[in-house]
Design a protein around this motif. Structure first.
Motif, short mmCIF file in Angstrom:
data_model
loop_
_atom_site.label_atom_id
_atom_site.label_comp_id
_atom_site.label_asym_id
_atom_site.label_seq_id
_atom_site.Cartn_x
_atom_site.Cartn_y
_atom_site.Cartn_z
N ALA A 334 0.84 -1.41 0.24
CA ALA A 334 0.01 -0.53 -0.32
C ALA A 334 0.62 1.35 0.07
N HIS A 335 1.71 1.80 0.46
CA HIS A 335 2.72 2.37 0.78
C HIS A 335 3.84 2.28 -0.77
N LYS A 336 3.94 1.70 -1.37
CA LYS A 336 4.18 1.55 -2.81
C LYS A 336 3.21 2.30 -3.49
N GLU A 337 1.82 1.79 -3.44
CA GLU A 337 0.90 2.43 -4.35
C GLU A 337 0.87 3.81 -4.76
N LEU A 338 0.86 4.13 -2.59
CA LEU A 338 0.62 6.01 -2.56
C LEU A 338 1.98 6.90 -3.16
N ASP A 339 3.33 6.20 -2.50
CA ASP A 339 4.23 6.94 -2.97
C ASP A 339 4.40 6.76 -4.56
N TYR A 340 4.11 5.83 -5.22
CA TYR A 340 3.91 6.36 -6.54
C TYR A 340 2.73 7.51 -7.18
N VAL A 341 1.56 7.32 -6.23
CA VAL A 341 0.39 8.40 -7.60
C VAL A 341 0.17 9.31 -6.67
N ILE A 342 0.81 9.68 -5.29
CA ILE A 342 0.24 11.37 -4.58
C ILE A 342 1.86 11.34 -4.64
N GLY A 343 3.36 10.24 -3.76
CA GLY A 343 4.48 11.51 -3.19
C GLY A 343 3.75 11.59 -1.41
N ARG A 344 5.13 12.58 -1.21
CA ARG A 344 5.03 12.57 0.03
C ARG A 344 4.61 14.31 -0.09
N SER A 345 4.71 14.74 -1.05
CA SER A 345 4.06 16.34 -0.19
C SER A 345 3.33 17.50 -0.09
N HIS A 346 1.41 15.56 -0.56
CA HIS A 346 0.53 16.02 -0.41
C HIS A 346 -0.32 15.01 0.33
N SER A 347 -1.47 14.83 1.19
CA SER A 347 -1.92 14.02 1.35
C SER A 347 -3.34 13.32 0.69
N PRO A 348 -3.70 12.19 0.54
CA PRO A 348 -4.44 12.10 -0.09
C PRO A 348 -4.96 12.42 -0.80
N MET A 349 -6.38 12.78 -1.75
CA MET A 349 -7.44 13.00 -1.54
C MET A 349 -8.72 12.42 -2.60
N ALA A 351 -9.99 12.68 -4.96
CA ALA A 351 -9.35 13.02 -6.09
C ALA A 351 -8.50 11.82 -7.11
N ASP A 352 -7.90 11.73 -6.21
CA ASP A 352 -7.06 10.41 -6.10
C ASP A 352 -7.72 8.74 -6.38
N MET A 353 -8.98 8.43 -5.74
CA MET A 353 -9.37 7.54 -5.41
C MET A 353 -9.24 6.20 -7.30
N LYS A 354 -9.52 7.31 -7.72
CA LYS A 354 -9.16 6.12 -8.88
C LYS A 354 -7.96 5.41 -9.69
#
Length: 531
Positions: A334-349, A351-354
């Motif tokens: 899950a961490h890998k997916e979050l880093d790839y899609v969102i990065g580390r500068s802002h939290s999930p939103m 709009a990122d769900m899809k």
């Protein structure tokens, strides 16, 4: 004339004989005792869904129980639930009578009320503000609450893990009452001093903490609908005893007044002070669909909606953290997916769900793996019916065994006891990336929200809250199990709510600087709310 008289006399006998023959085709079930039937096997059994699951493998899709002469049928498979509760919903939307639930206020509490015009009005009004499209209007406040939760999990050492998770359910207060959970401004719910001195041994404790009080109210209702909790449900003659001779009745009548007063106070405050008119309470005062409801009914709609949302949210988030402790490799993915899609500068939103299929699969798997309500207060068969050669008599109580549906090896495979989000995913042929299976894009993938006309009305808001909470926690934190000599156990309780295991976990920043980012985000939320 004689023929008509004969028909009048004979037809009831024919029906009786037919009914007697039909009862020979009742669903199979465990053998019971004379007179008592299966009452001794059910009464006092904690976490009854495990017993029902055992019987499922012995007796099949439907299990028949005789509870002191009352017909009780457990629905064990999704296939049977879809056929009976969805396709034949008109016959299976009512509730059997539970006396204590009724006295507590079951006729006003939508999940427990009988299938009446008043229930339909309450359901229609609630749907108006909780349906899928309306749920999107709550995305901003849900995102803010997720940031507050992650910040609290990381920084607040004054609360236990359980208290922090319970606080996460404050999103319900935002949706229902228009109040924000951040304790910095004047928008908190009113905190009345609640007097419990008249009932020191009461089953219902109301406190100045609204979240704790709502949770206690929820357990009062769900435990009152637990099979075998009260003798009056088995021996209805006990209901003829006056309240001063029946403590269960006097307690229930008293609690009905206390709960109603509690709900009314919070509804009135929200209806008057929600400046943005965005809450469920505010919309209930405005919407035309709610015009058929009394003020008291509106207060109960709001109160019971908050109770249901609080319990399911906090319980599910607890099991999420427990699952992450047990499965660090899933957390890493899950961490890998979050880093790839969102990065580390802002939290999930939202709009990122899809683009976060693995996180969405984790949400579905938590709800499947340990549903907040493994069994649900029974429906009632409103007329005689048949299912695959089995007779279902009119008046039978029909309990949904959601646990067995979620643990069906024919549906989910032999590894149902494992926490495995991959069961909802498939590999994309073009990119090789894992995506959500098409059938789960718009489907739950589990049975935890129920079926038919009584399916959980707040499921869209619940799914959204769980997604943004889980993704934000996983983005910001590492979740590690805390080693202990004591085994993790679940409390034995007579309640339909799944008891949370007694586990501990360590929560630390996942990457350098996340604590600063989280603090900044939390401060921005605080400033916006103050303004």
């Amino acid at each position: 004339m004689l023929l008509w008289l004969a028909a009048i006399l004979v037809l009831p006998l024919v029906r009786l004989l037919f009914k007697d023959q039909a009862r020979k085709h009742l669903p199979p079930g465990p053998r019971g005792w004379p007179i008592l039937g299966n009452l001794s096997q059910v009464a006092g059994e904690s976490q009854i869904w495990h017993l029902f699951d055992k019987w499922k493998y012995e007796y099949g899709a439907l299990t028949y129980l005789n509870l002191f002469g009352k017909d009780f049928i457990v629905i064990n498979t999704r296939e049977a639930a879809l056929e009976l509760l969805e396709r034949r919903s008109a016959m299976y939307s009512d509730r059997p009578r539970f006396y204590v639930l009724e006295y507590i206020g079951g006729e006003m509490a939508m999940p427990f009320a009988k299938y009446t015009k008043a229930w339909q009005n309450m359901r229609r009004a609630t749907h108006e503000v909780l349906h899928n499209q309306a749920a999107q209007s709550y995305h901003p406040v849900q995102t803010e609450e997720a940031i507050i939760l992650a910040h609290k999990l990381l920084f607040d050492s004054s609360l236990t893990l359980r208290e922090k998770i319970n606080g996460s359910a404050a999103i319900v207060l935002s949706v229902v009452y228009g109040k924000r959970s951040l304790s910095i401004g004047s928008e908190e719910l009113p905190k009345p001093t609640v007097d419990n001195s008249d009932s020191p041994d009461s089953d219902l404790l109301l406190t100045s903490d609204p979240l704790q009080s709502l949770s206690n109210i929820g357990h009062r209702f769900t435990s009152s609908g637990y099979p075998g909790s009260y003798l009056v449900d088995v021996f209805p003659i006990l209901d003829y005893f006056p309240a001063f001779m029946a403590k269960w009745k006097s307690d229930a009548i008293r609690d009905r007044i206390r709960v109603g007063s509690f709900f009314q106070r919070y509804y009135d405050d929200a209806a008057q002070n929600d400046k943005h008119r965005s809450s469920l309470c505010a919309k209930l005062t405005d919407t035309k669909l709610a015009s058929g409801l009394t003020i008291e009914e509106k207060a109960w709609v709001a109160g019971i909606t908050s109770v249901a949302g609080l319990e399911t949210t906090s319980t599910t988030l607890s099991f999420f953290l427990y699952a992450m402790c047990l499965n660090p490799e899933i957390q890493h993915r899950a961490h890998k997916e979050l880093d790839y899609v969102i990065g580390r500068s802002h939290s999930p939103m939202f709009a990122d769900m899809k683009n976060l299929p693995y996180i969405r699969a984790i949400v579905k798997e938590v709800l499947r793996w340990n549903p907040a309500l493994p069994v649900i207060v029974p429906r009632k068969a409103s007329e005689d019916d048949w299912y695959k050669g089995h007779f279902i008599p009119k008046g039978a109580a029909m309990m949904l065994n959601l646990w067995s549906m979620n643990y069906d090896t024919d549906v989910y495979g032999p590894d149902v006891k494992e926490f495995r989000p991959e069961r909802f995913l498939q590999q994309c042929e073009k990119t090789g990336e894992y995506i959500l299976k098409p059938e789960f894009e718009n489907e739950d993938g589990h049975s935890s929200y129920g079926f038919g006309r009584r399916k959980c009305i707040g499921r869209y808001i619940a799914d959204n809250a769980l997604f943004i909470d889980m993704s934000t926690i996983l983005w910001a934190l590492n979740i590690e199990a805390v080693a202990s000599d004591k085994p993790v156990v679940q409390k034995k309780v007579l309640d339909t709510i799944n008891p949370i295991p007694d586990f501990q976990c360590k929560l630390t920043p996942r990457f350098r600087g996340v604590d600063s980012v989280l603090q900044q985000l939390r401060d921005e939320v605080a400033q916006a709310r103050e303004e």
